[in-house]
Design an enzyme around this catalytic site. Sequence first.
Site, mmCIF file in Angstrom:
data_model
loop_
_atom_site.group_PDB
_atom_site.id
_atom_site.type_symbol
_atom_site.label_atom_id
_atom_site.label_comp_id
_atom_site.label_asym_id
_atom_site.label_seq_id
_atom_site.Cartn_x
_atom_site.Cartn_y
_atom_site.Cartn_z
ATOM 1 N N CYS A 1 -6.358 -5.930 3.317
ATOM 2 C CA CYS A 1 -7.241 -7.012 3.768
ATOM 3 C C CYS A 1 -8.692 -6.560 3.835
ATOM 4 O O CYS A 1 -9.604 -7.377 3.860
ATOM 5 C CB CYS A 1 -6.847 -7.498 5.164
ATOM 6 S SG CYS A 1 -5.093 -7.558 5.450
ATOM 7 N N ALA B 1 4.100 -2.374 6.243
ATOM 8 C CA ALA B 1 5.419 -2.648 6.814
ATOM 9 C C ALA B 1 6.288 -1.391 6.808
ATOM 10 O O ALA B 1 6.911 -1.046 7.825
ATOM 11 C CB ALA B 1 6.113 -3.776 6.038
#
Lengths: 462, 462
Positions: free
Chosen positions: B51, B18
């Site tokens: 991830c 982010a």
Amino acid sequence: MSMSRTRERLVVVGGDAAGMAAASQARRMKGPDELEIIAFERGHFSSYSACGIPYWVGGDVADRDQLIARSPEEHRERGIDLRMRTEVTALDVAAGRVRARDLESGAEAWTSYDKLVIATGARPIRPPLPGIDAPGVHGVQTLDDGQALIDTLARTSGRRAVVVGAGYIGVEMAEALVNRGYEVTVVNRGKEPMSTLDPDMGRLVHEAMEGLGITMVNDAEVTKILTGEDGLVRAVATEDAEYPADVVVLGIGVRPETTLAQAAGLPLGDHDGLLTDQAMRVRGYENIWAGGDCVEVLDLVSGRERHIALGTHANKHGQVIGANAGGGYATFPGVVGTAVSKVCDLEIARTGLREKDARRAGLQYEKVTIESTSRSGYYPGAAPMTVKMLAERRTGRLLSVQIVGREGAGKRVDIAAVALTAGMTVEQLTALDLGYAPPFSPVWDPVQVAARKAVGAVFGRR
Amino acid sequence: MSMSRTRERLVVVGGDAAGMAAASQARRMKGPDELEIIAFERGHFSSYSACGIPYWVGGDVADRDQLIARSPEEHRERGIDLRMRTEVTALDVAAGRVRARDLESGAEAWTSYDKLVIATGARPIRPPLPGIDAPGVHGVQTLDDGQALIDTLARTSGRRAVVVGAGYIGVEMAEALVNRGYEVTVVNRGKEPMSTLDPDMGRLVHEAMEGLGITMVNDAEVTKILTGEDGLVRAVATEDAEYPADVVVLGIGVRPETTLAQAAGLPLGDHDGLLTDQAMRVRGYENIWAGGDCVEVLDLVSGRERHIALGTHANKHGQVIGANAGGGYATFPGVVGTAVSKVCDLEIARTGLREKDARRAGLQYEKVTIESTSRSGYYPGAAPMTVKMLAERRTGRLLSVQIVGREGAGKRVDIAAVALTAGMTVEQLTALDLGYAPPFSPVWDPVQVAARKAVGAVFGRR
């Protein structure tokens, strides 16, 4: 003549996907005491998957019967009086009856109806070329066609095949023949294969097909089919060249089979397909429905009628017709023009308007093309794909997506198909909450990568 | 102290997805002459895919660096002053400054900002159990964590692994350890694995995991981690049993890392995540934005805030923040709760509300579950899948889809994700024009098969 009947009679003309889905759904709605259902089919098979024929020919599907969803006997067990090898030869809508001929005996008789379903399908385009009826030249529209082609392939010692046409059927048949060990040449009228794509995307298909060992001949009009002294096909001729062929497959496309409907004065559209309302009722007729490859459908993006021969639409039409004819309510609002196909490991998909469709509809657009991958770049099997997107000028409304790639590319078109149906803008696409994990997608799905670029093209820097 | 500055300064706290997406997008909007960008990251790595850690541990991804999208040097080349191994220790929003400590030298200093981005991520839940800090017990939140686990696996001769937790991280780590040849036991607090699914769908995951040779222990609370005489982990204990372990992986979940924000008095929600508006601006603050795993997001289906730690959201937040902080305009309207994962060849996907979420939101619903296949049943590789769908009572509005299946199952959830975003009804789903061809889908896509059944459940016979 119908005075003695105490229950309603539904007559269905055509026993494949649309017709039998309609009959089956109507039977679910009303039992045999309330509704008699008679269906006429001129061929040998009912409810089969014509879309599966290339895979049967190519050997992926071992057995013809696997393509048959429901046999005539199974329909009859469900209380549908399905009459095979019986061709409807006339519609008399004023009197509410159809004339049908038993193709075995030649006997012909009228059958009255209270409600009628027209599901006469499509017929392959077969240009009147010299030699087109020669042994070894095959269409692939019906299971009978597929069987004839398979018989020819079994008989023929040569290994050269020419496919005429490079749309879905053409490229799928090219794959089938490659899988059977043929040297395949595809002869195509258009500038690039897959004219349902824009030519720049068709070019990618062209290159990939050549990479698969398929010879792709574009901008070529077939002038005749040449035969040998034995009368069998030996080559396909264009104005410029001859392509030796031991077998020829025609995949030029289809037209709605609406001869009967036209003779009966039913309303046809610009593509010779029947025109219906959203309940699939033939326009202007209370008790006649039509569906499947013989109708035109509303394109929700362009606002125009189109003709699309596709099993999934035929099934949906049938289900809607059956619900309505059975006294219920369902609609088929229209299509967005989604299609997906493959040639060996190349996946090809599209939804919405090509550039020329958008122009024809009076829509101005921005276009973007991006490269991405099916999975996160670092994950094994991440396969490249190209995504092209059109967005309306000023509004940013999504107009189309075209995808050419490898495994995992094709079904991504569904994201755009749903977004088109919902009238979403490309800005809205960028915010969609799509499934992400490294084995399934990059962190921005390829469709969203295209959407981001389209936002920039329409609105400039955010 | 900022009097001497003639250009604006943007300070970013947190240098992963982010934060660096925000910094990069802001840089695209404004050059270094207009906007100075300083970013602080306490770890060793920037912009990496957390991830991807399970696939690196499992050996599908060979090299740690493949998970790094952009190195600190690459960010600096783009004009972002990224300071690694520098931890922000205080936010002073009244004065518009942050205090940061160089973790190498220990030096600490205040840096003023005109605009601030908070992207402090999440921290793994680590229950205060006896033995939890023993060597051989690993979290998998950061690349450093992943490296430590890989080092342990290389050092350990035993082949027994226990994974604590059966959410996404838990099942993905179970796969990773199976791939490395471990005997894997998953110890799970819940009734079934994957509590983001309803238990009936979690049951399918449970059965499939056992089919893969993974031992699944449900309804089990870990009470302590047992160590041997060498101090290394040797077993995981629950109230009822002990599970021998040469290595233990914690996959219990994460919480927003909002310690600094809380101390600064910024608004937090029920899940301890920062609360923002749709432009990702912290509520009540003109010049502070927040995104990624440290914020709560609006669930568009339930109308409530949720905490979802997922790289795809973090990237989108960053892009929206960067556009806004750079003087442009973009929004993140919210999520529908889409997630996809896999355990070996088992694919698991969900979007929308579980039954208990729907009840909590005051929504009444009908539920249906169907079995279908990824391709036409006759096409090679057609794999079974189970689709569960919830639709609102009376309106028929789609509320959720959950899918458990094999290849081709997972990304089908995107159809439902887009439909949920658009507020479609299950009736509208049945009419969607989705990509159909035998290698890609049955003639009715499995999601539409579920939708048809849901229409019946909500409205009765059509």
